[in-house]
Design an enzyme around this catalytic site. Structure first.
Site, short mmCIF file in Angstrom:
data_model
loop_
_atom_site.label_atom_id
_atom_site.label_comp_id
_atom_site.label_asym_id
_atom_site.label_seq_id
_atom_site.Cartn_x
_atom_site.Cartn_y
_atom_site.Cartn_z
N GLU A 179 0.83 -1.21 0.00
CA GLU A 179 0.00 0.00 0.00
C GLU A 179 0.86 1.26 0.00
O GLU A 179 0.36 2.36 -0.13
CB GLU A 179 -0.98 -0.01 1.18
N CYS A 284 16.31 -6.84 -0.10
CA CYS A 284 16.48 -8.05 0.71
C CYS A 284 17.82 -8.70 0.40
O CYS A 284 18.26 -9.57 1.13
CB CYS A 284 15.36 -9.02 0.44
P1 NAD Z 1 5.95 -6.14 5.12
O1 NAD Z 1 6.09 -7.53 5.65
O2 NAD Z 1 5.66 -5.04 6.07
O3 NAD Z 1 4.78 -6.10 4.00
C1 NAD Z 1 4.73 -7.02 2.96
C2 NAD Z 1 3.28 -7.20 2.56
O4 NAD Z 1 2.54 -7.73 3.66
C3 NAD Z 1 2.59 -5.91 2.14
O5 NAD Z 1 1.78 -6.16 1.01
C4 NAD Z 1 1.76 -5.54 3.36
O6 NAD Z 1 0.57 -4.86 3.03
C5 NAD Z 1 1.44 -6.88 3.98
N1 NAD Z 1 1.32 -6.80 5.45
C6 NAD Z 1 2.01 -5.97 6.27
N2 NAD Z 1 1.65 -6.18 7.55
C7 NAD Z 1 0.73 -7.17 7.54
C8 NAD Z 1 -0.01 -7.83 8.56
N3 NAD Z 1 0.14 -7.53 9.86
N4 NAD Z 1 -0.86 -8.81 8.20
C9 NAD Z 1 -1.01 -9.14 6.91
N5 NAD Z 1 -0.34 -8.54 5.90
C10 NAD Z 1 0.53 -7.57 6.21
O7 NAD Z 1 7.28 -5.84 4.28
P2 NAD Z 1 7.73 -4.47 3.62
O8 NAD Z 1 8.14 -3.53 4.70
O9 NAD Z 1 6.76 -4.03 2.62
O10 NAD Z 1 9.03 -4.96 2.83
C11 NAD Z 1 10.31 -5.06 3.41
C12 NAD Z 1 10.59 -6.49 3.84
O11 NAD Z 1 10.47 -7.37 2.73
C13 NAD Z 1 12.02 -6.66 4.33
O12 NAD Z 1 11.99 -7.48 5.49
C14 NAD Z 1 12.72 -7.36 3.19
O13 NAD Z 1 13.83 -8.15 3.54
C15 NAD Z 1 11.61 -8.23 2.67
N6 NAD Z 1 11.87 -8.65 1.31
C16 NAD Z 1 12.27 -9.94 1.12
C17 NAD Z 1 12.57 -10.38 -0.14
C18 NAD Z 1 13.01 -11.79 -0.36
O14 NAD Z 1 13.10 -12.19 -1.49
N7 NAD Z 1 13.27 -12.57 0.67
C19 NAD Z 1 12.46 -9.52 -1.24
C20 NAD Z 1 12.04 -8.20 -1.01
C21 NAD Z 1 11.74 -7.78 0.28
#
Ligand code: NAD
Length: 500
Positions: A179, A284
């Protein structure tokens, strides 16, 4: 008063408002200004989209793979044609610098190119005469409606790890993007429609936890692909499994780059600069820990500090910028908080970017590059993912000590070693407990025709993203055994059939 831009959903081949009145704020991180509002879907909005995707599956899944591939070829052309506009959207909502954003789009495009080969990729196996006059073959069939839930840091690339393969395999797709930067997904959906994708095959539902929970609860969604932080990845994994869905959930990371005393130090320093500070560390696969082996530490820190101090931080659209702002004010405060914590924990802050102010962009979410020396394995700044431009140097005496440090860490996404010693490089690649390994390569992200995935608490589930792992994840295997009797009917058999 200017009317705020409203980002809606995209369902059934067109923009869709949904019934929910809830909205999120989308900022331009370079200026700190709110530029749009995004609709946050309700459970019923999500379920409506799934109903449309389920209907679209009935015909899309029956289309010959060659026809599905042709849509992908056209989509590839349209991405190339609209690359500047898509890149600008990434920069305006995420903040990363323009050429880096374009690079991430290209990495997504490469998955589309891979998906163009879907007729070949879906070919099964055939065995003639597995028994007398009995043949057997296998095929891979699509699952149905599948969903992708993606993070803010790659608004084009991470969704494109998922949907090109899923829809080329014959599935229909619901994307729930972050979002914080949702516009790119809507434009990709519009380009897919322009490429000839039938309505309802690819849908974007914007939202937060409410729509994610609705995905997890909807029994018509057969598989969930997630990329984001580890606590949410674990939640998605557990709840998808509980609701009988196939799931791949990629989580957070803390990646190490091992600097051996025999390495090309300039190569290692340049590699570390790009890998630690590129995209402001919001990757990541960022290398956030440099492990200095033997007596290389002093020279490494001295060269890194000069470069980190000289980093050009500025708005992503400015060609001179090497590093842009962080995504939101909250995230900026969180990263600054970690730098404060590192100082309290006793690490030596060699370069401090906390007080950076940019003239004309005073409200932007900027922080300069930060460099810590003498970090140890018990500090929280070592154990936890900071997701900002903060590089920690840990000093160890031996190669074995470096490998143990990495193997003991809870995350296992990416890792690299810089060395001229082939034996050290080979031993490292064989023994290290990490999913993606680089040897004299700073960010070892696998190409689209290989697969992307970490180990340990960086990936929950059995499948990595894209490549053949993606094809397997988005299809189920069916194996057919057949006989065409020529007049002679066999009698009933009550024993286990074996080869005769
Ligand atoms: P996030 O976990 O906060 O959000 C990811 C998704 O989950 C979003 O679409 C968000 O709306 C949803 N979300 C957030 N909180 C939620 C909840 N409580 N319940 C259900 N859904 C929820 O991650 P972010 O801050 O958007 O991205 C950064 C993170 O992503 C970092 O930890 C990074 O390492 C990781 N990442 C990992 C990879 C990989 O390939 N391993 C790649 C890119 C990013």
């Amino acid at each position: 008063m200017l009317l705020m831009k409203l980002i809606e959903h995209f369902v059934g081949g067109k923009l869709f408002s949904g019934s929910s009145d809830r909205k999120g704020k989308v900022f331009n991180p370079a200026t700190g200004e709110q530029e749009s509002e995004v609709k946050l879907a309700s459970k019923s909005d999500l379920n409506q989209a799934v109903g449309i995707a389920k209907k679209a599956f009935e015909t899309w899944s029956l289309k010959p793979a060659l026809q599905r591939a042709r849509v992908m070829f056209k989509f590839k052309e349209l991405i190339e044609k609209n690359s500047d506009e898509l890149t600008k959207l990434i920069v305006s909502e995420h903040g990363k610098v323009f050429e880096d954003a374009r690079g991430s789009l290209t990495r997504g495009l490469e998955v589309v190119e891979f998906a163009c080969g879907i007729p070949h990729l879906l070919k099964g196996e055939f065995s003639e005469n597995v028994g007398t006059n009995v043949d057997s073959w296998s095929m891979r069939q699509p699952l149905g409606v599948v969903a992708g839930i993606t993070p803010f840091n790659f608004p084009a690339m991470v969704p494109m790890w998922m949907f090109p393969i899923a829809i080329a395999c014959g599935n229909t797709f619901i994307l729930k993007p972050s979002e914080k930067d949702p516009s790119c997904s809507i434009m990709l959906a519009q380009l897919l429609t322009e490429a000839g994708l039938p309505d309802g095959v690819f849908n974007v539902v914007n939202g937060d936890k409410e729509s994610v929970d609705a995905i997890l609860e909807n029994s018509d969604i057969k598989a969930v692909s997630f990329v984001g932080s580890t606590p949410i990845a674990k939640y998605i994994y557990e709840n998808s499994a509980k609701n009988e869905k196939r799931v791949q959930a990629l989580g957070g990371a803390k990646n190490h780059l091992v600097v051996m005393p025999d390495c090309d130090l300039d190569g290692a320093v340049n590699g570390l600069m790009g890998a630690a500070y590129g995209s402001a560390g919001e990757r990541c696969m960022a290398q956030s820990v440099a492990v200095a082996v033997g007596d290389i530490g002093d020279e490494l820190v001295s060269r890194l500090s000069k470069k980190a101090e000289a980093l050009k931080v500025g708005p992503g659209m400015d060609k001179a910028s090497e590093m842009g702002p962080l995504v939101t004010k909250e995230h900026l405060e969180r990263v600054k908080g970690y730098v404060d914590l590192g100082v309290k924990e006793g690490a030596k802050l060699v370069v401090d970017g906390r007080d950076l102010k940019l003239q004309g962009y005073e409200n932007g979410f900027y922080i300069g590059g930060c460099l810590f020396d003498h970090v140890n394995k018990d500090m929280r700044i070592y154990k936890e993912e900071i997701f900002g431009p903060v590089l920690s140097v840990v000093r160890v005496k031996t190669f074995e000590e470096a490998a143990k440090l990495i193997n003991d860490h809870e995350y296992g996404n990416g890792v690299s070693i810089y060395t001229r010693d082939g034996d050290a490089g080979r031993t490292f690649a064989s023994n290290i407990q990490v999913g993606m390994v680089g040897i004299n390569v700073p960010i070892p992200v696998p190409m689209a025709f290989h697969s992307f995935g970490g180990w340990k608490r960086s990936l929950f589930g059995d499948s990595a993203m894209h490549g053949m792992e993606g094809i397997k994840f988005y299809t189920k295997l069916k194996t057919v055994t057949s006989r065409w009797p020529s007049g002679i009917r066999s009698n009933a058999e009550f024993v286990m059939p074996t080869m005769k």
